[in-house]
Design a protein around this motif. Structure first.
Motif, PDB file in Angstrom:
ATOM      1  N   ASP A 144     -21.029  74.803  90.003  1.00 56.42           N
ATOM      2  CA  ASP A 144     -21.855  73.929  90.835  1.00 56.42           C
ATOM      3  C   ASP A 144     -23.302  73.907  90.360  1.00 56.42           C
ATOM      4  O   ASP A 144     -24.110  73.112  90.855  1.00 56.42           O
ATOM      5  CB  ASP A 144     -21.802  74.378  92.298  1.00 56.42           C
ATOM      6  N   ARG A 145     -23.650  74.746  89.362  1.00 52.88           N
ATOM      7  CA  ARG A 145     -25.033  74.850  88.889  1.00 52.88           C
ATOM      8  C   ARG A 145     -25.191  74.468  87.416  1.00 52.88           C
ATOM      9  O   ARG A 145     -26.221  73.924  87.034  1.00 52.88           O
ATOM     10  CB  ARG A 145     -25.550  76.293  89.063  1.00 52.88           C
ATOM     11  N   ILE A 146     -24.188  74.788  86.595  1.00 56.73           N
ATOM     12  CA  ILE A 146     -24.298  74.560  85.154  1.00 56.73           C
ATOM     13  C   ILE A 146     -22.967  74.022  84.624  1.00 56.73           C
ATOM     14  O   ILE A 146     -22.009  73.852  85.360  1.00 56.73           O
ATOM     15  CB  ILE A 146     -24.684  75.846  84.389  1.00 56.73           C
ATOM     16  N   GLY A 147     -22.905  73.761  83.324  1.00 56.43           N
ATOM     17  CA  GLY A 147     -21.658  73.362  82.679  1.00 56.43           C
ATOM     18  C   GLY A 147     -21.487  71.870  82.511  1.00 56.43           C
ATOM     19  O   GLY A 147     -20.603  71.422  81.781  1.00 56.43           O
ATOM     20  N   PRO A 206     -24.322  69.771  77.618  1.00 61.18           N
ATOM     21  CA  PRO A 206     -24.754  70.866  78.488  1.00 61.18           C
ATOM     22  C   PRO A 206     -24.932  72.125  77.645  1.00 61.18           C
ATOM     23  O   PRO A 206     -24.275  72.282  76.594  1.00 61.18           O
ATOM     24  CB  PRO A 206     -23.575  71.027  79.462  1.00 61.18           C
ATOM     25  N   GLY A 207     -25.789  73.017  78.081  1.00 55.36           N
ATOM     26  CA  GLY A 207     -25.938  74.279  77.371  1.00 55.36           C
ATOM     27  C   GLY A 207     -24.583  74.943  77.179  1.00 55.36           C
ATOM     28  O   GLY A 207     -23.755  74.963  78.093  1.00 55.36           O
ATOM     29  N   LEU A 208     -24.345  75.486  75.978  1.00 54.02           N
ATOM     30  CA  LEU A 208     -23.042  76.048  75.657  1.00 54.02           C
ATOM     31  C   LEU A 208     -22.919  77.471  76.208  1.00 54.02           C
ATOM     32  O   LEU A 208     -23.914  78.187  76.353  1.00 54.02           O
ATOM     33  CB  LEU A 208     -22.830  76.025  74.150  1.00 54.02           C
ATOM     34  N   ILE A 209     -21.687  77.847  76.512  1.00 54.55           N
ATOM     35  CA  ILE A 209     -21.415  79.115  77.193  1.00 54.55           C
ATOM     36  C   ILE A 209     -20.372  79.889  76.399  1.00 54.55           C
ATOM     37  O   ILE A 209     -19.361  79.334  75.977  1.00 54.55           O
ATOM     38  CB  ILE A 209     -20.908  78.869  78.625  1.00 54.55           C
ATOM     39  N   ASP A 210     -20.620  81.180  76.198  1.00 55.16           N
ATOM     40  CA  ASP A 210     -19.672  82.065  75.524  1.00 55.16           C
ATOM     41  C   ASP A 210     -19.078  83.000  76.575  1.00 55.16           C
ATOM     42  O   ASP A 210     -19.797  83.770  77.210  1.00 55.16           O
ATOM     43  CB  ASP A 210     -20.374  82.864  74.422  1.00 55.16           C
ATOM     44  N   SER A 211     -17.760  82.955  76.726  1.00 58.05           N
ATOM     45  CA  SER A 211     -17.103  83.703  77.799  1.00 58.05           C
ATOM     46  C   SER A 211     -16.859  85.166  77.476  1.00 58.05           C
ATOM     47  O   SER A 211     -16.344  85.894  78.326  1.00 58.05           O
ATOM     48  CB  SER A 211     -15.757  83.050  78.136  1.00 58.05           C
ATOM     49  N   THR A 251     -18.148  74.578  77.906  1.00 56.16           N
ATOM     50  CA  THR A 251     -19.160  74.172  78.893  1.00 56.16           C
ATOM     51  C   THR A 251     -18.627  74.369  80.304  1.00 56.16           C
ATOM     52  O   THR A 251     -18.694  75.474  80.842  1.00 56.16           O
ATOM     53  CB  THR A 251     -19.609  72.716  78.649  1.00 56.16           C
ATOM     54  N   ILE A 252     -18.077  73.341  80.907  1.00 59.65           N
ATOM     55  CA  ILE A 252     -17.707  73.408  82.324  1.00 59.65           C
ATOM     56  C   ILE A 252     -16.623  74.447  82.595  1.00 59.65           C
ATOM     57  O   ILE A 252     -16.622  75.094  83.650  1.00 59.65           O
ATOM     58  CB  ILE A 252     -17.289  72.013  82.857  1.00 59.65           C
TER      59      ILE A 252
END
Length: 579
Positions: A531-534, A87-92, A520-521
């Motif tokens: 509910d949309r990404i992760g 999944p596309g990676l996420i930076d918090s 990710t999640i």
């Protein structure tokens, strides 16, 4: 590092002549990725072979045969050649507007020693007019070879005739002229939290300021970027985020002008990351004004924004930093040459008392906003958790996903309290990588038992999200702090500081599966978008990254060198590696 040319893994089927399909045009996929290792990051961490996208969403995830059933005459088909897809990676935790402009006026070299710092100051003094300020920002003493602040005398010698500010956020070291121009002398009094370090013999300021950079009267003649410059630099930064697989970030201290710029890019179709916003709220001034500001944030139109741009909550600052010697600890820091601490009772700086913090948390929770605060030391972490506990007695806090930002120093009790309250945490593994050797020298191994206790957080059921606290410069490894997510995963898995083969409390290391969830999640939950990404599941947005190696099986030492080959946002390719 593996070098892969596009032609070796990307095969486009632009024609489906002779393909017999019963799929109606309305149901056919626009994009299919197949013959790969699709790491879904669903509840079971399932591995699939292929996926199909239509209208920006995943319409099929499964075997090659199952997914290829959705192929039609117009479908773009990509043969992954066995490559891994995440999944596309996420930076918090990022600060994009400031970071993107760091080197607008001039390039800033790497500084690893006091000598490097002084040479830079000397060069800037020579390039500036007489008496102009020379400013160095966010070069942390924990990352300098000498592990200390440059002294007032060293700053004087490097730039005689120039006021000098060596700033590390709210803390700083300044020279004699800077003290004079700022009116900071023997009789100076600090209002609110903070401390001016003084010579124990003379009582004169040493030049070390704790949470008092606000008193330094800096003026600057640096070039000011135009509106077009600011937009361009921000887009360049987002493009670089995309190049390492990042498709979503949270700005953890956005100001009004930054929010407006994100809105402008969004409206122009130039926002290539999903952006969550924690609106910065100050902690000084009348409390009723601060509470009013919090409630106004809840009324902002972007509070009801879409999945590309949305305000998730607010952020305050509760303590100082471990990189500068002002994080608020439960036990004294101890006498320290590294941090120029000579008071054996000094515990750091706490910016908000309980009687101000609790009403701020309550106002956020009652407004449906996520509250978070910069909380580095264990004293600050406990203070924030206790504030959440107090508000929770009347108004349940869990639905707003109250957060602890940084949360570096924790305890077993803090982890249990966070789990019980539904508190989430926003942690930066790169700090362990870059700063743990200095922290070991300061505190010793036993006191770092619950430093970034990732495994314990996961086991307790606390949602922990991985971030960078990217502050300055573009470049995923050269930035302050580095925002390369594969470095973050590597550190979370190995817990090895830079230039060390000895892990710091390896019992707190994450598994590879957990490290992937971390970026990710888990971060999708911090964004309220799980509910949309992760994860890669049917119905979700097609945010994806294709990698050059298998993160689940490659040698541990190669994880940090992982490269994104292609990045997709809503099924649209926003990055493709050309080398």
């Amino acid at each position: 590092m593996i070098m892969v040319r596009r032609a070796s893994w990307l095969v486009l089927a632009l024609s489906a002549v002779g393909f017999a399909s019963s799929v109606q045009a309305a149901d056919e996929a626009e994009l299919i990725l197949h013959h790969g290792k699709i790491v879904t990051v669903d509840r079971d961490f399932s591995i699939r072979e292929a996926l199909a996208v239509r209208g920006g969403r995943l319409i099929r995830v499964g075997t090659d045969a199952e997914v290829l059933e959705t192929r039609g005459p117009g479908t773009v088909v990509v043969d992954l050649g066995g490559r891994m897809v995440l999944p596309g990676l996420i930076d918090s935790h990022t600060h994009p507007t400031g970071a993107s402009l760091t080197e607008f006026d001039h390039p800033i070299p790497e500084m690893e020693t006091i000598s490097d710092v002084l040479e830079y100051i000397k060069s800037r003094a020579e390039a500036s007019g007489p008496g102009e300020w020379v400013v160095v920002r966010q070069v942390f003493i924990t990352r300098l070879k000498e592990r200390r602040y440059p002294t007032r005398e060293e700053l004087d010698q490097a730039a005689p005739g120039h006021p000098v500010l060596f700033s590390t956020g709210p803390d700083a070291s300044i020279n004699t002229l800077a003290l004079k121009l700022s009116g900071i002398g023997k009789d100076f009094r600090v209002e609110g939290p903070g401390k001016i370090e003084t010579d124990p013999t003379t009582g004169e300021p040493t030049g070390i300021l704790r949470n008092c950079t606000r008193y330094v009267k800096v003026t600057s003649k640096a070039s000011d970027p135009s509106e077009a410059d600011q937009d361009r630099r921000l887009k360049e930064l987002f493009s670089d985020y995309n190049s390492v697989g990042i498709t979503s970030v949270i700005d953890r201290a956005a100001e009004a002008d930054g929010v407006a710029r994100y809105q402008k890019l969004h409206d122009a179709g130039d926002l290539t990351v999903r952006m969550g916003i924690s609106w910065h709220v100050g902690n000084l001034g009348p409390l009723d004004k601060i509470l009013e500001e919090i409630r106004k944030v809840a009324e902002h139109p972007l509070r009801k924004g879409g999945d590309r741009l949305k305000i998730v909550g607010i952020k305050a600052f509760l303590d100082g930093g471990m990189l500068t010697g002002s994080a608020y600890m439960r036990q004294p820091w101890g006498i320290s040459r590294i941090y120029s601490i000579d008071d054996p009772t000094y515990k750091g700086v706490l910016f908000l008392s309980r009687d101000r913090l609790v009403p701020m948390v309550r106002a956020a929770v009652e407004s449906g906003l996520q509250f978070t605060a910069h909380s580095v030391g264990d004293g600050a972490v406990h203070a924030l958790l206790d504030a959440y506990e107090e508000v929770n007695k009347v108004t349940p806090v869990a639905s707003t996903r109250p957060c602890v930002t940084h949360s570096n120093f924790m305890s077993r009790e803090a982890i249990e309290q966070a789990a019980r309250l539904g508190v989430v945490v926003d942690i930066q593994p790169a700090w362990l990588y870059l700063d743990a050797k200095t922290l070991l020298a300061q505190f010793g191994e036993d006191r770092l038992r619950y430093f970034q206790p990732l495994r314990s957080l996961f086991q307790a059921g606390v949602t922990a999200g991985g971030g960078s606290d990217h502050m300055q410069k573009v470049g995923s490894f050269r930035s302050i702090n580095p925002y390369n997510p594969f470095l973050g995963m590597s550190v979370a898995i190995t817990r090895k500081p830079k230039d060390s083969d000895t892990p710091l409390h390896p019992e707190e290391a994450l598994t590879r599966e957990q490290a992937i969830r971390f970026y990710t999640i888990n971060n999708a939950r911090l964004l309220f978008l799980e509910d949309r990404i992760g994860s890669i599941e049917e119905g979700k947005q097609a945010d994806l990254v294709v990698l050059d190696r298998d993160l689940l099986t490659c040698p541990e030492g190669e994880i940090a060198g992982t490269r994104a080959l292609a990045t997709y946002l809503d099924g649209k390719r926003i990055f493709e590696r050309q080398d």
